[in-house]
Design a protein around this motif. Structure first.
Motif, PDB file in Angstrom:
ATOM      1  N   UNK A  90      72.076  11.121 -13.689  1.00  0.00           N
ATOM      2  CA  UNK A  90      72.747  11.274 -12.410  1.00  0.00           C
ATOM      3  C   UNK A  90      71.848  11.875 -11.348  1.00  0.00           C
ATOM      4  N   UNK A  91      72.264  11.729 -10.116  1.00  0.00           N
ATOM      5  CA  UNK A  91      71.529  12.299  -8.993  1.00  0.00           C
ATOM      6  C   UNK A  91      72.485  12.811  -7.946  1.00  0.00           C
ATOM      7  N   UNK A 134      64.955  20.283 -13.135  1.00  0.00           N
ATOM      8  CA  UNK A 134      64.957  18.836 -13.317  1.00  0.00           C
ATOM      9  C   UNK A 134      64.174  18.090 -12.241  1.00  0.00           C
ATOM     10  N   UNK A 135      64.306  18.526 -10.998  1.00  0.00           N
ATOM     11  CA  UNK A 135      63.679  17.785  -9.901  1.00  0.00           C
ATOM     12  C   UNK A 135      63.529  18.724  -8.715  1.00  0.00           C
ATOM     13  N   UNK A 136      62.677  18.359  -7.786  1.00  0.00           N
ATOM     14  CA  UNK A 136      62.482  19.162  -6.580  1.00  0.00           C
ATOM     15  C   UNK A 136      62.178  18.240  -5.406  1.00  0.00           C
ATOM     16  N   UNK A 146      67.184  14.512  -1.648  1.00  0.00           N
ATOM     17  CA  UNK A 146      67.652  13.682  -2.756  1.00  0.00           C
ATOM     18  C   UNK A 146      67.025  14.234  -4.026  1.00  0.00           C
ATOM     19  N   UNK A 147      67.860  14.457  -5.057  1.00  0.00           N
ATOM     20  CA  UNK A 147      67.394  14.982  -6.329  1.00  0.00           C
ATOM     21  C   UNK A 147      67.955  14.120  -7.458  1.00  0.00           C
ATOM     22  N   UNK A 148      67.168  13.915  -8.511  1.00  0.00           N
ATOM     23  CA  UNK A 148      67.562  13.043  -9.605  1.00  0.00           C
ATOM     24  C   UNK A 148      67.381  13.748 -10.948  1.00  0.00           C
ATOM     25  N   UNK A 149      67.858  13.076 -12.013  1.00  0.00           N
ATOM     26  CA  UNK A 149      67.558  13.512 -13.372  1.00  0.00           C
ATOM     27  C   UNK A 149      68.581  14.395 -14.036  1.00  0.00           C
ATOM     28  N   UNK A 150      69.850  14.389 -13.567  1.00  0.00           N
ATOM     29  CA  UNK A 150      70.861  15.283 -14.117  1.00  0.00           C
ATOM     30  C   UNK A 150      71.697  14.591 -15.181  1.00  0.00           C
ATOM     31  N   UNK A 151      71.993  15.316 -16.261  1.00  0.00           N
ATOM     32  CA  UNK A 151      72.958  14.875 -17.264  1.00  0.00           C
ATOM     33  C   UNK A 151      74.262  15.622 -16.992  1.00  0.00           C
TER      34      UNK A 151
END
Length: 980
Positions: A90-91, A134-136, A146-151
């Motif tokens: 998710x993002x 997860x992201x920056x 915009x940030x990505x990589x979420x469970x």
């Protein structure tokens, strides 16, 4: 996991946030498991699972539902560092804005995830990611990111400008989903003012690079020496008069400068400008290595600019000393830390010195002028810190380290063949006490635990040498590719200790994961074997399924050993060790790991969807609400991973959560409360109102939709609390009645009422009022403190009628009848913790105030005697003084022999807690340590019957009953047995 109140949920989020802030740090991305080659969707019928596989008893669901997606998709071929779920995670997107809506451009935003794997021991990682970050990204000119990589299965946080002037955290309130990017809207930063000044030393020279921080926290936070805490500091504490210390783990230390506290650094001219001070009462300080931190006293930041003037960093004391071995010879290159212990507590922050020179000498500057001096040294990072205190009035230390000698390890496999490429982790048993264990586990001290294993010189196949290891007791851990990790306690007392170590093959678990409906294999599912450990939980093995849905998990210890280590865990035997399986297209599954099973078939059902609409009697609400959904019914290990999911309702009152596991769930709707800085939530300790609660059972198929009517006023079911506060029937006017964060006062009749209170949970009611004491004086007392449950549409009554009187107490020796002077006589019933105390005179008499409505006993205590209480009936009065007979205390000392509980090795049980309870129900306790051979001593027990109970991490022991005679007993040995 059940939550007793909405604040419990908030606490999880806040603690998780704080844990990440302190201990999370970003690391290099690990290498992911090999990706499975294959088409985007398996074609044709897969081969049937083996008949020998043990299938988990999950009934297939006939209807996969409209939300169903083909989750058996193998990940696309990609570089090894790409996560197997890449493209499905998710993002989110959003904007960072000021309170007036102006965008905040070019500010760093980071996405963090806190999930149940935070509880795992260091060797376990969350889905192959050793970092919680997860992201920056940096915001654009419109403040957007915009940030990505979420469970979705965890809490998510935004770290904004960490370590900078606007440093803060925000909880992601919206529900994140696989395969979607969620717009969380505007994230509003608090208004701020600007503080500026100059940092100088005590000679008036500017100090460059000084750290300056200001935060809206209680003054006490900055008054206990923590401003001097830096990543290379060492924490010291006194234990039975013997100072001990532990290093701040690297991942924790790296985050100390990134707390959610506005921070800046002075320039070359010593000047600083902090453009992020919250518009509240703030405190803070400036610090720099080699100086004592300067405290910035609390002040009200009202906007604009605030001149802090010159902040002077003094040099403080300079500590000097030598490090020598047990023969008095200097040790060159030893690590040394030293500092001052706090005056109010046996603890201190130690600062590093340069390593010792050829003569073993060291010095460290910047030690506070107040407090006793302590220092610690060690040869290398694997050693325990060896400490010593300076003589009173002295700033010189001599630190004596034990001798060091060679350790040789001969590593073989189960067949006796030498093992190549082994790596080692040596832990000094003396340093592995309770405090260090808690830091390592609870605070996620070493997320990359595998990296803590180091290579040693391999002098011949399977033979490894550590040339200089301090003499003492060590826990040796050895890991080698494809073999079971070995642990062994070693007494190292010779010039060359030979340590034979066997890394066995262990057992393996052949796992196959299939779709519960189609029976097609599920590729890229993540499976973990989980079990309790000495402190928390541990992952015994983990892996990813291949294109055929298969994963080979191991090596595992023999099942008998796994279940022996897990037998004290709270749960049924089948739930103490589990296999947890996750995949983006399915609901998470936790299944029991049964002893003796070598293969397992796990069917996955589609993740469930829960939707709903919150309305006010059919109307659109004027605010958003928080929705918490918690899996119910899971116990043991599975319950530990039943983490709540949260969502924020939209403007029209709708909400949606996907990917939920099958089964019953607890759904709660409460006022929004997570939009602010979590640090402020902890400071405020406010509990949000629960507005709605229901239970739903989710099955794979069509989404479950809830209609939630919070009544036309949006308060949900409500009730009231009312009452009257009197003394001897006369009203107490102006008594303060606290009902959580709501406060009302009694009127001229002593009455009060609070309406519109949520009837879904109760309130802690505390009443303070001015009362008339028996001598005619007036004093303010807490006269009531209790939990009151509220029922929908009803009024809960709290009526308090106070009656006070003075009771004369006579304290005598039970054997001689002689009056005892100086005894403390206490009566309770004055609030939840308040007591009234008096001291007996030479005639053994004292007069003590009692509250008739809340107390019917008085306790007497005196050094050399066992405490004793006496009951009475205030309503019927006393014909004479209340007589309390004290019996002389007798010795009660000995030790606990834990071998029956812990086995031959007690290396991982550095502390235990012994509680002694008398026949009158009064209990005393003592913490026992391994270094003291689990010895105990109690000095206030009298003749009589007692029960001893033992507590410790993951420990359940049967109580022991014993008797103390007239002479007591100083040779007790308690051998506890396990509870069945």
């Amino acid at each position: 996991m059940n939550h007793r109140s909405s604040f419990a949920v908030a606490a999880i989020v806040c603690v998780a946030a704080l844990a990440w802030t302190l201990f999370g740090g970003r690391e290099s991305q690990p290498v992911a498991p090999p990706l499975v080659e294959g088409p985007q969707r398996p074609v044709g019928a897969p081969s049937a699972p083996s008949e020998t596989l043990m299938e988990v008893g999950l009934a297939p669901t006939p209807d996969a539902g409209p939300e169903r997606r083909a989750a058996s998709v193998a990940p696309a071929e990609a570089a090894p560092e790409v996560h197997p779920w890449q493209g499905r995670l998710g993002g989110l997107t959003g904007r960072i804005v000021e309170e007036d809506g102006a965008p905040v451009a070019d500010i760093q935003v980071e996405l963090m995830q806190v999930d149940a794997t935070l509880m795992l021991e260091p060797e376990a990682t969350a889905l192959g990611n050793t970092s919680l970050e997860l992201d920056e990204a940096r915001t654009d000119a419109d403040g957007r990111f915009v940030l990505e990589g979420a469970a979705p299965g965890g809490f998510h946080l935004l770290g904004i400008d960490r370590g900078g002037a606007r440093s803060t955290l925000r909880v992601v309130e919206q529900s994140l989903e696989f395969d979607r990017r969620v717009d969380i809207g505007d994230v509003v930063l608090e208004g701020f003012g600007v503080a500026f000044g100059t940092v100088v030393d005590e000679d008036g020279e500017p100090v460059a690079g000084a750290r300056v921080r200001l935060a809206a926290v209680p003054d006490i936070v900055t008054e206990v020496g923590v401003l001097d805490l830096r990543e290379d500091s060492v924490i010291a504490g006194g234990e039975r008069g013997q100072p001990k210390a532990f290093s701040i783990p690297t991942l924790i230390g790296a985050q100390i400068s990134k707390l959610p506290i506005p921070t800046t650094y002075s320039g070359t001219d010593g000047s600083f400008r902090l453009e992020g001070v919250p518009l509240k009462r703030v405190v803070g300080g400036a610090d720099h290595p080699g100086h004592v931190a300067a405290l910035i006293p609390g002040f009200e930041m009202k906007g604009g600019e605030h001149d802090l003037g010159e902040l002077e960093l003094v040099y403080g004391r300079t500590l000097t000393g030598r490090v020598v071995d047990s023969a008095g010879q200097p040790i060159e290159g030893a690590e040394v830390v030293a500092g001052a212990m706090l005056a109010l507590a046996p603890a201190g922050i130690m600062q590093p010195a340069s390593t010792t020179d050829a003569d073993g000498r060291f010095s460290v500057r910047g030690v506070a002028e107040v407090g006793s001096v302590a220092g610690f040294a060690r040869r290398n990072p694997r050693d325990a810190w060896v400490g010593a205190s300076a003589a009173p009035g002295s700033d010189a230390l001599e630190l004596v380290l034990p001798a060091a000698a060679r350790m040789t390890f001969r590593v073989t496999d189960g067949a006796g063949a030498p093992v190549r490429d082994a790596r080692f982790k040596l832990t000094s048993i003396e340093s592995d006490d309770m405090l260090r264990g808690m830091v390592s586990n609870l605070l996620v001290a070493d997320r990359g635990g595998a990296q803590s294993f180091k290579a040693l010189s391999e002098v011949e196949p399977g033979v490894y040498v550590a040339p200089a290891v301090t003499l003492g007791t060590w826990l040796v851990e050895v890991q080698a590719p494809g073999l079971l990790r070995a642990r062994k306690q070693v007494a190292h007392q010779s010039a060359d200790t030979l340590v034979p170590v066997m890394c066995g093959l262990g057992q393996r678990l052949a796992l196959q994961v299939v779709d519960a409906v189609t029976r097609e294999p599920v590729a890229a599912a993540h499976a973990t074997v989980l079990a309790p450990s000495s402190m928390l939980l541990t992952a015994l093995a983990s892996g990813w399924t291949d294109a055929a849905g298969r994963a080979d998990l191991g090596p595992l210890a023999p099942a008998a050993e796994i279940f022996e280590g897990a037998r004290d865990f709270d749960g049924d035997s089948g739930e103490r060790v589990i296999v947890r399986v996750e995949h983006p297209g399915y609901g998470e599954v936790c299944v029991p790991f049964t002893p003796g099973v070598e293969s397992l078939l796990v069917p996955l059902s589609a993740g469930c969807v829960l939707t709903g609409r919150i309305h006010w009697g059919g109307g659109v609400p004027d605010r958003a609400y928080m929705v918490f959904v918690t899996p119910e019914g899971a116990s043991g290990m599975a319950g530990a991973f039943a983490v709540p999911r949260l969502a924020l309702s939209a403007l029209d009152g709708t909400f949606r959560l996907s990917g939920l596991p099958l089964g019953p769930h607890d759904v709660r709707v409460m006022d929004r409360f997570l939009q602010a800085n979590p640090l402020q939530l902890i400071v405020d300790q406010k509990e949000p109102e629960l507005r709605y609660r229901t239970d739903v059972t989710l099955t794979s198929g069509a989404p479950v939709d809830l209609d939630i009517d919070l009544s036309p006023n949006g308060l949900g079911p409500t009730g009231a609390i009312a009452g009257r506060v009197t003394q001897d029937g006369a009203p107490i006017v102006g008594a303060e009645v606290k009902l959580g964060d709501l406060t009302v006062e009694t009127d001229a009749n002593g009455e009060f009422e609070a309406t519109g209170l949520s009837a879904l949970n109760g309130r802690m009611v505390t009443i303070q009022g001015e009362v008339v004491l028996p001598d005619g004086t007036r004093d303010r007392h807490e006269v009531y403190n209790d939990w009151v449950q509220i029922q929908p549409g009803e009024v809960a009554r709290v009526d308090v009628d106070l009656k006070y009187s003075t009771v004369e107490v006579l304290v005598v020796d039970a054997s001689t009848g002689a009056a005892l002077a100086g005894a403390t006589v206490s009566s309770g019933g004055f609030g939840n913790t308040g007591t009234m105390d008096a001291q007996t005179g030479s005639d053994g008499r004292a007069r003590v105030l009692v509250n008739h409505a809340a107390h019917d006993a008085v306790l007497a205590s005196l050094v050399g005697y066992a405490p004793q209480s006496a009951s009475f009936s205030p309503e019927h009065g006393l014909d004479g003084p209340l007589r309390i007979e004290l019996r002389r205390s007798v010795p009660c000392a000995g030790r606990v022999d834990p071998s029956a509980l812990l086995g031959e090795s007690t290396a991982e049980r550095a502390w235990l807690y012994l509680q002694i309870t008398g026949s009158n129900g009064e209990a005393q306790g003592d913490q026992l340590t391994k270094e003291d051979d689990y010895a105990f001593s109690f000095s206030t027990l009298g003749v009589g019957q007692y029960k001893a109970q033992l507590y410790g991490p993951s420990l359940a022991a049967e109580p022991i009953e014993f008797e103390l005679g007239p002479n007591g007993d100083e040779g007790l040995v308690f051998r506890f047995t396990r509870k069945p």
